[in-house]
Design an enzyme around this catalytic site. Structure first.
Site, mmCIF file in Angstrom:
data_model
loop_
_atom_site.group_PDB
_atom_site.id
_atom_site.type_symbol
_atom_site.label_atom_id
_atom_site.label_comp_id
_atom_site.label_asym_id
_atom_site.label_seq_id
_atom_site.Cartn_x
_atom_site.Cartn_y
_atom_site.Cartn_z
ATOM 1 N N GLU A 237 0.825 -1.200 0.000
ATOM 2 C CA GLU A 237 0.000 0.000 0.000
ATOM 3 C C GLU A 237 0.863 1.254 0.000
ATOM 4 O O GLU A 237 0.676 2.157 -0.817
ATOM 5 C CB GLU A 237 -0.946 0.009 1.197
ATOM 6 C CG GLU A 237 -1.857 1.223 1.221
ATOM 7 C CD GLU A 237 -2.918 1.168 2.301
ATOM 8 O OE1 GLU A 237 -3.536 2.214 2.567
ATOM 9 O OE2 GLU A 237 -3.146 0.090 2.880
ATOM 10 N N ARG A 315 -7.412 1.919 14.525
ATOM 11 C CA ARG A 315 -8.281 0.767 14.260
ATOM 12 C C ARG A 315 -8.110 -0.310 15.326
ATOM 13 O O ARG A 315 -9.044 -1.064 15.604
ATOM 14 C CB ARG A 315 -8.038 0.209 12.862
ATOM 15 C CG ARG A 315 -9.111 -0.768 12.422
ATOM 16 C CD ARG A 315 -8.912 -1.218 10.981
ATOM 17 N NE ARG A 315 -9.505 -0.314 10.022
ATOM 18 C CZ ARG A 315 -10.705 -0.488 9.458
ATOM 19 N NH1 ARG A 315 -11.459 -1.526 9.803
ATOM 20 N NH2 ARG A 315 -11.163 0.359 8.572
ATOM 21 N N THR A 449 -11.132 4.411 7.791
ATOM 22 C CA THR A 449 -11.438 5.337 8.879
ATOM 23 C C THR A 449 -11.098 6.775 8.492
ATOM 24 O O THR A 449 -11.613 7.712 9.112
ATOM 25 C CB THR A 449 -10.691 4.933 10.158
ATOM 26 O OG1 THR A 449 -9.299 4.742 9.870
ATOM 27 C CG2 THR A 449 -11.261 3.628 10.701
ATOM 28 N N GLU A 720 -10.616 -8.907 5.009
ATOM 29 C CA GLU A 720 -9.980 -8.836 6.325
ATOM 30 C C GLU A 720 -10.717 -9.543 7.452
ATOM 31 O O GLU A 720 -10.075 -10.172 8.299
ATOM 32 C CB GLU A 720 -9.765 -7.363 6.705
ATOM 33 C CG GLU A 720 -8.767 -6.655 5.827
ATOM 34 C CD GLU A 720 -8.715 -5.166 6.104
ATOM 35 O OE1 GLU A 720 -7.606 -4.617 6.138
ATOM 36 O OE2 GLU A 720 -9.785 -4.552 6.291
#
Length: 771
Positions: A237, A315, A449, A720
């Site tokens: 990522e 998270r 988020t 996930e």
């Protein structure tokens, strides 16, 4: 076999190419004539200033063109994904971890570049270093980003008033992504300021921006292409940014294509991993095991720079409750700077490190009250209408039904009694073998988020021959995203799936995309593609109504044809007629997730569009003489809403379960006292093998579930959430260990539960039980 619209068990769009070796990855691309190769030179100290750097021998090595250092970068020397300016492409004056890229060799061949990189002579003035959260706290506890607090009610008062209280510390290890395809970038210079990259990244737009900053050119001059990845799991990522920037800067400087692919060892040394945590927690509860209050502090090893640590540690707190209601709660994160590689996104994005703490709390309560852990879990499950620690209302709680169905299908009650009887018999016989069983849930929030990431775009072309080209902003890393989005488009047009051609993800076609992460790939890109398809369909309907004199309600798309009143026209003929009538057959689509909002400072909002649920029951056998164990059986019942593709969903669940089990059992990261990563190859870092999978592995979808929110076909994310179902194995190992002390003492295993840790826990419980 033809597939019209969304079909059951549709194969992965590249499955045949994968198994026949004809799927092209970045390393398979034919290089342009005159292409060069780059290789990184890495630091050999964990923290220090660079006193002198002698690269003469490197430059003089055979085949070497030159060497890049921080001084050679034309633009910004930073790849921080949040723009913090603390993540240099190449170290400039100071190194912050052992293995940090300091320079890059550019040579005619990869072997020449790699060999020359080892010839550098760099002198450092060492500085003090902290390698883990405990050391970082002792050194003053510097944060890489601000921490966060979630609070509801007065947890301190509730703990003080609780009939019973437990305080504990839980050490949770990290995890290497160990993707089959490593980090890789190929940069090809164009005319003027243009640069094209072929790379293996989950975030093409971010690479585009980082390369543009490094070259000091506008983003429009940079094109990033991704056909597929050989695995990502979050490791591609942000971590690909550096490799792409080095390749692009070198390609610009020498006006030749440049490829950069590190060895597996250097890849593992220089790239971030799952965050490991030390968590201090307190829980208040009554004699029945019902929780009255909870507090927790998550201390994270973030590494030397911010990277994505804010979102990851946030998270972790978001999932510190997992599936359980805490009447009064305070959760705090502490993202600590350490002199290790900057940790990053990994499947679950901090969520697993929150969920497992909730399961540890349940385990502690169960042993303290002499109950089955499942009974304590059931007693504390959320009820609809209750608030999470971040004040989002739980509205779609289906875990009671999932628990009830899984209990029956896996015969939990009888098997647990059989485990207890087996252990008693083994104890009487003097056998070292013990068994354990556990059934654990997951409640996982779906959405980025960071609210602005919850958007996606798509582009669809319908050609005059009726073939359809689909492009969207998501990336394919083996999870089947392209397959699902193609199914969505095929269903919308009512055509054979073979008509849909999914092309490489490229910043040339869909701009400003979000990373393929947070389990949102299908939710976002599927809806964007559906939006584009509906625009083209609306034009076709208008055209056919005018041409055939019918009403819109009389036009239907199905079976690879279009019904216009009573007339059936093959889809390809409709496309040809529309083209001749000058009807535009191309459209962009866009989607932004509704309803979500988040105020980090206040710790309140609705960060998640919905929750995905699941449960797993695992049974293990443990050898208490060696600490070794095997998974005898695992049963999974998981919620994916209305499945778009059950075959792909089951594959994701199975893979996630095994990867989650690996995180908690065999995958251990070890740094020595100098800050050097010692587990940097398959010989020292142990991912699960085929022989480590459950002997019996039953996976089922909750096929009655349907997303209450308006997602594609009322489906739910699957990437996930099932990762955390591997916690059932960890808990089952704990149950087996607890048997050596008559189940009277909580096992309190740290993660990963390697055979060494299991053996030490067995010895500790035996000593404590005798004391």
């Amino acid at each position: 076999m033809k597939h019209h619209g969304i079909a059951v068990e549709t194969p992965h769009e590249s499955a045949e190419l994968h198994v026949t070796g004809r799927a092209d990855y970045t390393d398979d691309l034919v290089l342009p004539q005159g292409a060069l190769h780059a290789y990184l030179g890495l630091s050999t100290v964990a923290h220090g200033t660079i006193r002198a750097m002698n690269l003469d021998a490197v430059r003089a090595a055979p085949g070497v063109i030159d060497v890049l250092t921080a001084a050679d970068l034309p633009g910004r020397n930073d790849v921080s994904p949040i723009g913090k300016g603390d993540d240099p492409i190449l170290a400039d004056g100071k190194v912050m971890f052992h293995g940090q890229p300091v320079f890059a060799v550019i040579a005619e061949t990869r072997e020449q570049a790699r060999g020359a990189a080892a010839l550098a002579r760099i002198d450092y003035d060492p500085l003090p270093h902290a390698l883990d959260p405990v050391q970082a706290l002792a050194a003053g506890g510097e944060l890489v980003v601000p921490g966060m607090t979630l609070q509801r009610g007065d947890s301190a008062a509730a703990l003080a008033a609780a009939p019973r209280r437990i305080d504990g510390r839980f050490v949770i290890g990290g995890q290497d992504h160990f993707y089959l395809e490593g980090q890789i970038a190929l940069a090809i210079p164009g005319e003027a300021d243009e640069m094209t990259l072929f790379t293996s990244t989950q975030h093409p737009t971010e690479v585009q921006h980082m390369v543009a900053h490094a070259l000091d050119v506008p983003a429009s001059a940079v094109v990033v292409n991704v056909r597929r990845m050989g695995g990502g799991f979050g490791g591609k990522e942000t971590q690909m940014n550096l490799f792409c920037c080095v390749a692009a800067v070198a390609a610009r400087k020498w006006r030749r294509a440049v490829k950069l692919r590190p060895d597996r060892d250097d890849d593992m040394i220089a790239t971030g991993k799952r965050h490991d945590f030390v968590v201090d927690y307190s829980v208040g509860f009554d004699d029945s095991g019902r929780i009255t209050a909870a507090e927790g502090d998550w201390y994270a090893r973030c590494g030397f720079s911010a990277d994505l640590s804010m979102a990851v540690t946030d998270r972790a707190l978001f999932h510190g409750d997992n599936a359980y209601f805490y009447p009064a709660v305070t959760l705090r994160s502490h993202p600590l700077r350490t002199n290790t590689v900057s940790n990053t996104a990994f499947r679950g994005f901090g969520g697993p490190q929150g969920v497992i703490v909730a399961e540890r709390i349940i385990e502690d309560i169960a042993y303290a009250t002499g109950q089955d852990t499942l009974a304590v879990r059931k007693a504390n499950l959320y009820e609809n209408g209750q608030l999470t620690p971040y004040h989002q209302t739980v509205e779609d709680q289906i875990l009671p039904r999932i628990f009830a169905e899984l209990e029956i299908s896996c015969d939990y009650g009888a098997r647990r009694q059989a485990v207890l009887d087996f252990n008693a018999a083994m104890d009487a016989a003097g056998s070292p073998i013990r068994r354990g069983i556990a059934l654990t849930p997951v409640k996982f929030g779906i959405s980025f988020t960071a609210t602005h990431f919850n958007q996606a775009g798509a582009l669809i072309h319908v050609y005059a021959d009726g073939s359809i080209q689909l492009n969207h902003g998501g990336t394919e890393m083996g999870q089947g995203l392209h397959t699902k989005v193609a199914q969505i488009v095929a269903e919308a047009f009512g055509v054979d799936l073979a008509r849909i051609k999914v092309t490489k993800t490229t910043t040339e076609k869909v701009p400003n995309t979000s990373a393929t992460a947070a389990s949102s790939g299908t939710d976002l890109n599927g809806m964007a593609a559906l939006d584009a398809a509906e625009k083209i369909k609306a034009r076709l309907v208008a055209f056919l109504c005018a041409a055939r004199g019918v009403q819109p309600s009389e036009v239907r798309f199905a079976r690879d044809q279009v019904m216009v009143g009573a007339e059936a026209i093959p889809f390809h003929e409709v496309a040809q007629l529309a083209y001749l009538a000058r009807v535009p057959l191309s459209a962009t689509g866009f989607y932004a997730t509704p309803k979500i909002h988040w105020d980090r400072k206040a710790g309140r909002g609705r960060p998640f569009y919905y929750f995905a649920y699941g449960a797993a029951c695992a049974e293990v056998s443990v050898d208490t003489l060696t600490g070794e164990y095997v998974i005898e059986r695992a049963d999974v019942l998981h919620d994916v809403g209305r499945s778009i593709n059950p075959a792909l969903d089951r594959g994701q669940i199975e893979g996630a379960f095994v990867q989650g089990t690996g995180w908690l059992t065999s995958e251990e990261l070890v740094w020595d006292e100098t800050g050097r990563l010692r587990t940097h190859a398959p010989s020292t870092y142990k991912i699960p093998l085929a022989s480590d999978r459950p002997k019996v592995f039953n996976v089922a979808l909750a096929d009655w579930s349907e997303n209450r929110e308006e997602t594609v076909r009322r489906s739910k994310a699957v990437g996930e959430p099932p990762f955390m179902l591997g916690i059932s194995v960890f808990e089952a190992i704990g149950h087996a260990v607890a048997s050596v002390a008559g189940y009277k003492i909580a096992p309190r295993l740290d993660a990963p539960a390697t055979p060494e840790r299991v053996l030490m826990a067995v010895q500790r419980l035996r000593q404590d039980g005798e004391a």
